[in-house]
Design a protein around this motif. Structure first.
Motif, PDB file in Angstrom:
ATOM      1  N   LEU A 124      30.199 -27.837 -29.156  1.00  0.00           N
ATOM      2  CA  LEU A 124      29.537 -28.198 -27.951  1.00  0.00           C
ATOM      3  C   LEU A 124      27.917 -29.168 -27.690  1.00  0.00           C
ATOM      4  O   LEU A 124      28.074 -29.105 -26.048  1.00  0.00           O
ATOM      5  CB  LEU A 124      28.516 -26.564 -28.791  1.00  0.00           C
ATOM      6  CG  LEU A 124      27.908 -25.371 -27.588  1.00  0.00           C
ATOM      7  CD1 LEU A 124      28.322 -24.762 -26.289  1.00  0.00           C
ATOM      8  CD2 LEU A 124      27.163 -25.081 -28.569  1.00  0.00           C
ATOM      9  N   VAL A 133      28.256 -20.649 -33.056  1.00  0.00           N
ATOM     10  CA  VAL A 133      28.423 -20.910 -31.513  1.00  0.00           C
ATOM     11  C   VAL A 133      29.035 -20.268 -30.673  1.00  0.00           C
ATOM     12  O   VAL A 133      29.392 -20.883 -29.579  1.00  0.00           O
ATOM     13  CB  VAL A 133      30.240 -22.077 -31.919  1.00  0.00           C
ATOM     14  CG1 VAL A 133      31.069 -23.386 -31.047  1.00  0.00           C
ATOM     15  CG2 VAL A 133      29.559 -23.556 -33.017  1.00  0.00           C
ATOM     16  N   THR A 163      32.889 -25.961 -32.314  1.00  0.00           N
ATOM     17  CA  THR A 163      32.630 -25.822 -33.490  1.00  0.00           C
ATOM     18  C   THR A 163      30.642 -26.464 -32.855  1.00  0.00           C
ATOM     19  O   THR A 163      31.170 -26.743 -31.928  1.00  0.00           O
ATOM     20  CB  THR A 163      32.920 -27.694 -34.301  1.00  0.00           C
ATOM     21  OG1 THR A 163      32.998 -28.059 -33.448  1.00  0.00           O
ATOM     22  CG2 THR A 163      33.756 -27.211 -34.768  1.00  0.00           C
ATOM     23  N   PRO A 164      30.005 -26.521 -33.899  1.00  0.00           N
ATOM     24  CA  PRO A 164      28.920 -26.610 -33.074  1.00  0.00           C
ATOM     25  C   PRO A 164      28.539 -28.466 -32.632  1.00  0.00           C
ATOM     26  O   PRO A 164      28.134 -28.975 -30.889  1.00  0.00           O
ATOM     27  CB  PRO A 164      27.738 -27.334 -34.177  1.00  0.00           C
ATOM     28  CG  PRO A 164      28.373 -25.868 -34.248  1.00  0.00           C
ATOM     29  CD  PRO A 164      30.094 -26.636 -34.787  1.00  0.00           C
ATOM     30  N   CYS A 184      24.188 -23.997 -34.687  1.00  0.00           N
ATOM     31  CA  CYS A 184      23.401 -23.885 -33.578  1.00  0.00           C
ATOM     32  C   CYS A 184      22.762 -22.871 -33.405  1.00  0.00           C
ATOM     33  O   CYS A 184      23.346 -21.555 -33.758  1.00  0.00           O
ATOM     34  CB  CYS A 184      24.792 -24.660 -32.535  1.00  0.00           C
ATOM     35  SG  CYS A 184      25.906 -23.163 -32.267  1.00  0.00           S
ATOM     36  N   CYS A 228      32.458 -28.159 -39.824  1.00  0.00           N
ATOM     37  CA  CYS A 228      32.670 -29.643 -38.910  1.00  0.00           C
ATOM     38  C   CYS A 228      31.420 -30.764 -39.348  1.00  0.00           C
ATOM     39  O   CYS A 228      31.806 -31.055 -40.822  1.00  0.00           O
ATOM     40  CB  CYS A 228      31.320 -28.124 -38.688  1.00  0.00           C
ATOM     41  SG  CYS A 228      31.068 -26.521 -37.941  1.00  0.00           S
ATOM     42  N   THR A 284      26.246 -18.856 -29.217  1.00  0.00           N
ATOM     43  CA  THR A 284      25.536 -20.121 -28.223  1.00  0.00           C
ATOM     44  C   THR A 284      25.899 -19.638 -26.778  1.00  0.00           C
ATOM     45  O   THR A 284      25.660 -20.468 -25.887  1.00  0.00           O
ATOM     46  CB  THR A 284      25.521 -21.222 -29.354  1.00  0.00           C
ATOM     47  OG1 THR A 284      24.006 -20.618 -29.819  1.00  0.00           O
ATOM     48  CG2 THR A 284      24.644 -22.053 -28.238  1.00  0.00           C
ATOM     49  N   LYS A 285      27.683 -19.749 -26.784  1.00  0.00           N
ATOM     50  CA  LYS A 285      28.596 -19.729 -25.776  1.00  0.00           C
ATOM     51  C   LYS A 285      28.083 -18.617 -24.829  1.00  0.00           C
ATOM     52  O   LYS A 285      27.699 -18.523 -23.868  1.00  0.00           O
ATOM     53  CB  LYS A 285      29.861 -20.301 -26.236  1.00  0.00           C
ATOM     54  CG  LYS A 285      29.889 -21.882 -26.633  1.00  0.00           C
ATOM     55  CD  LYS A 285      32.026 -21.473 -27.134  1.00  0.00           C
ATOM     56  CE  LYS A 285      32.115 -20.723 -26.423  1.00  0.00           C
ATOM     57  NZ  LYS A 285      34.666 -20.850 -27.420  1.00  0.00           N
TER      58      LYS A 285
END
Length: 113
Positions: A108, A88, A104-105, A26, A20, A91-92
């Motif tokens: 996103l 990630v 990757t953050p 995230c 990253c 969160t998605k």
């Protein structure tokens, strides 16, 4: 209820530090009046709900966190049942984003902006 996605510039995981760029982690954050819940991805089957105060978000900003508001899309019980490989991916799934290019953050963060 408001949902935010928090992005951190710091992590203790070696692979995230290598792969990253700016943002290394995230997490989805749910805000209700004075109560804030951060859903922290730990590993494949473990999601931890951390309760903090609304004032603590300002402290997180001092430690390199950035926040983006997102529309509510999932309930609490469903969030804790999600199985993901990375923060990630987790969160998605909370945001119901199905774009496979986001891995990757940083990606996103660019997608949500």
């Amino acid at each position: 209820m408001t949902i935010y996605i928090g992005f951190s510039t710091k992590t203790h995981k070696t692979i995230a530090q290598i792969v990253c760029h700016k943002y290394k982690h995230c997490a989805p954050i749910k805000i209700m009046r004075n109560k804030v819940i951060i859903y922290q991805f730990v590993n494949y089957k473990k999601i931890v709900a951390i309760t903090i105060r609304k004032q603590d978000l300002e402290k997180l900003k001092l430690f390199g966190w950035t926040f983006i508001q997102y529309k509510p899309s999932i309930t609490d019980k469903d969030i804790l049942k999600i199985r993901a490989i990375t923060c990630v991916n987790f969160t998605k799934r909370v945001c119901r984003i199905r774009n496979m290019k986001i891995q990757t953050p940083d990606a996103l963060f660019r997608y949500l902006q």
